[in-house]
Design an enzyme around this catalytic site. Structure first.
Site, PDB file in Angstrom:
ATOM      1  N   GLY A  34       0.839  -1.200   0.000  1.00 58.37           N
ATOM      2  CA  GLY A  34       0.000   0.000   0.000  1.00 58.37           C
ATOM      3  C   GLY A  34       0.864   1.235   0.000  1.00 58.37           C
ATOM      4  O   GLY A  34       2.063   1.172   0.235  1.00 58.37           O
ATOM      5  N   ARG A  35       0.233   2.353  -0.288  1.00 60.02           N
ATOM      6  CA  ARG A  35       0.998   3.603  -0.266  1.00 60.02           C
ATOM      7  C   ARG A  35       0.138   4.701   0.345  1.00 60.02           C
ATOM      8  O   ARG A  35      -1.080   4.719   0.186  1.00 60.02           O
ATOM      9  CB  ARG A  35       1.469   3.959  -1.667  1.00 60.02           C
ATOM     10  CG  ARG A  35       0.366   4.468  -2.568  1.00 60.02           C
ATOM     11  CD  ARG A  35       0.878   4.975  -3.896  1.00 60.02           C
ATOM     12  NE  ARG A  35       1.188   3.888  -4.817  1.00 60.02           N
ATOM     13  CZ  ARG A  35       2.324   3.821  -5.507  1.00 60.02           C
ATOM     14  NH1 ARG A  35       3.234   4.747  -5.363  1.00 60.02           N
ATOM     15  NH2 ARG A  35       2.536   2.831  -6.338  1.00 60.02           N
ATOM     16  N   GLY A  36       0.795   5.596   1.080  1.00 59.20           N
ATOM     17  CA  GLY A  36       0.101   6.744   1.653  1.00 59.20           C
ATOM     18  C   GLY A  36       0.754   8.003   1.132  1.00 59.20           C
ATOM     19  O   GLY A  36       1.560   7.945   0.212  1.00 59.20           O
ATOM     20  N   ALA A  37       0.406   9.132   1.758  1.00 53.60           N
ATOM     21  CA  ALA A  37       0.921  10.404   1.267  1.00 53.60           C
ATOM     22  C   ALA A  37       2.441  10.448   1.396  1.00 53.60           C
ATOM     23  O   ALA A  37       3.120  11.010   0.540  1.00 53.60           O
ATOM     24  CB  ALA A  37       0.289  11.535   2.063  1.00 53.60           C
ATOM     25  N   SER A  38       2.976   9.841   2.452  1.00 50.52           N
ATOM     26  CA  SER A  38       4.408  10.026   2.697  1.00 50.52           C
ATOM     27  C   SER A  38       5.176   8.726   2.841  1.00 50.52           C
ATOM     28  O   SER A  38       6.371   8.751   3.075  1.00 50.52           O
ATOM     29  CB  SER A  38       4.580  10.840   3.973  1.00 50.52           C
ATOM     30  OG  SER A  38       3.974  10.119   5.027  1.00 50.52           O
ATOM     31  N   VAL A  41       4.194   0.865   1.971  1.00 52.57           N
ATOM     32  CA  VAL A  41       4.285  -0.331   2.822  1.00 52.57           C
ATOM     33  C   VAL A  41       4.583  -1.526   1.931  1.00 52.57           C
ATOM     34  O   VAL A  41       3.897  -1.750   0.925  1.00 52.57           O
ATOM     35  CB  VAL A  41       2.971  -0.564   3.605  1.00 52.57           C
ATOM     36  CG1 VAL A  41       3.084  -1.822   4.468  1.00 52.57           C
ATOM     37  CG2 VAL A  41       2.640   0.627   4.479  1.00 52.57           C
ATOM     38  N   ASP A 154      -7.700   8.880  12.903  1.00 52.50           N
ATOM     39  CA  ASP A 154      -8.058   8.595  11.510  1.00 52.50           C
ATOM     40  C   ASP A 154      -8.600   7.166  11.394  1.00 52.50           C
ATOM     41  O   ASP A 154      -8.165   6.395  10.538  1.00 52.50           O
ATOM     42  CB  ASP A 154      -6.852   8.811  10.593  1.00 52.50           C
ATOM     43  CG  ASP A 154      -7.245   8.895   9.113  1.00 52.50           C
ATOM     44  OD1 ASP A 154      -8.443   9.171   8.828  1.00 52.50           O
ATOM     45  OD2 ASP A 154      -6.379   8.676   8.250  1.00 52.50           O
TER      46      ASP A 154
END
Ligand code: ADE
Length: 432
Positions: A34-38, A41, A154
């Site tokens: 997965g990927r987030g803003a910063s 994973v 969140d």
């Protein structure tokens, strides 16, 4: 972090995949989870143990150009500090932190079962019983975090993952906060549909109540298959959230409706808290008192961290304590106190014992932390990742007569440290 696991996502076009890279000789990176803003994973394998883990990688903000590219050092340090505080069956656990010149990597529990939302049926929902099962695990985790002064801020389906056994794991404390002495917060946090009304009013909010609201939205979505507050226009959606008006679908039981009315209460002062939820008939329905009690503990290590437990440990041992330590007044129970715990009588001052314990911990390269104001500990010996190797407390029976209690951490390393280093430090051999 979205999307989470289950399937391995592919790298974006033009993006170099690090699969096959071995980090610091220990973790072999696999696919992107997965990927987030910063951060991104990755799936990874611990070459030492063969275990699968998740590695969350951030650009190292201390590298040149890093600050613009990634998060500020303080944000990464805050997330690390939060994760180090948490050790719970339903929270993704931090194993260790690795840093290279360009990246900072958090080595985490792998939630191999994917997102909780993968369990909804074709109509996008789950049965009330299944929703209750996971809501209980969620509240167990949230209640534990709040008791440790940690707020997620969140909570939403993408951050609710499953491990390989199908147990819930709360992930991604990237927006998390730690308690700051009761001041109300003003940071705008969260995901629109899950955000509590008091955040919208920007008058300051209690982060515990905000988390409870988001748990309510999650519960509604799981059991209904759609959001309680929704609109094509964000402004209208916020209006609905602010008014706190929602309609339950016809299939919701009266007890679930009642609970949701209390959780999704627009006035945070009137909103039910985690303890209230745990006592609510819908939450308890079908579970024995023992099951609920077990669920709410979440793991034996929790008791170590409870503030009242620490306070307890800091005081001297009274006659009552001695009796409650040894049922039936059989003082032999004071020696060797059962799984994970050791008790040893020593005839020397508490300070001397604890100094030797601290020296043994430092020699092994552990972080040493002494708590309590009376010089009787507890002393915590911790790995770099925050994992506890041992907690040592001394109960003074009389001048220079003490019981040393050692609670050992999990795993082979903690067991070895006890036999090789700690036991001799607690009770040095008598020289003749
Ligand atoms: N996605 C985000 N965090 C994860 C984790 N710990 N395990 C699996 N997938 C994830």
């Amino acid at each position: 972090m979205s999307p989470a696991t289950g399937a391995v996502a592919s790298a974006a076009p033009g993006e170099e995949s690090p699969a096959g890279t071995v980090l610091l000789g220990r973790y072999e990176l696999g696919g992107l989870l997965g990927r987030g803003a910063s951060a991104k994973v990755y799936l990874a394998r611990d070459l030492l143990t063969g275990e699968s883990v998740a590695i969350k990688s951030f650009p190292n903000p201390r590298a040149s150009g890093g600050a613009e590219e990634g998060r500020r050092p303080a944000a990464i340090e805050r997330e690390a500090a939060i994760l180090r505080r948490l050790r719970h069956r339903h929270v993704v656990r931090l194993h260790e932190i690795l840093a290279t010149r360009k990246k900072v990597h958090f080595v985490l529990d792998l939630a191999a079962g994917g997102e909780l939302f993968s369990l909804v049926d074709a109509s996008g929902r789950m049965t009330e019983d299944l929703a209750r099962h996971y809501f209980r695990q969620l509240i167990s985790a949230v209640r534990y975090c709040h008791a440790r002064g940690v707020f997620h801020r969140d909570i939403k389906p993408e951050n609710l993952l499953l491990d390989e056994a199908g147990a819930l794991k709360v992930a991604d404390f990237g927006l998390g906060a730690v308690a700051d002495g009761g001041n109300l917060r003003h940071t705008l946090c969260g995901t629109p549909a899950y955000v509590a009304p008091e955040i919208l009013s920007r008058k300051g909010y209690d982060p515990a109540k905000v988390d409870i609201w988001s748990c309510g939205v999650v519960l509604f979505v799981l059991a209904a298959g759609y959001l309680p507050f929704n609109d094509a226009s964000l402004v209208n959606m916020y209006r609905k959230i602010y008014a706190g008006k929602f309609r339950c679908p016809s299939w919701f039981s009266p007890a679930l409706r009642d609970l949701l009315r209390r959780v999704l209460h627009p006035n945070p002062d009137a909103r039910i808290d985690a303890d209230g939820i745990v006592a609510h008939p819908w939450f308890c329905d079908g579970a024995s008192d023992e099951e609920l009690a077990r669920l709410m503990v979440g793991g034996h290590e929790e008791a170590w961290f409870k503030p009242e437990f620490k306070e307890d440990m800091a005081r001297e041992m009274t006659a009552f304590d001695i009796l409650s330590f040894s049922p039936g007044s059989d003082l032999s129970a004071l020696f060797g106190a059962g799984p994970g715990k050791e008790r040893v009588f020593v005839s020397e001052p508490a300070a001397d014992v604890l100094s030797r314990v601290e020296a043994a911990g430092r020699k092994e390269g552990y972080r040493v932390r002494r708590e309590g104001k009376r010089g009787t500990g507890p002393v915590y010996l911790e790995e770099e990742s925050g994992g506890i190797v041992a907690k040592v407390s001394v109960f003074k029976l009389a001048d220079a007569v003490c019981v040393v209690e050692v609670v050992k951490g999990d795993g082979a390393e903690a067991a070895l440290f006890w036999t090789e280093r700690l036991q001799p430090a607690v009770k040095p051999p008598v020289l003749s």
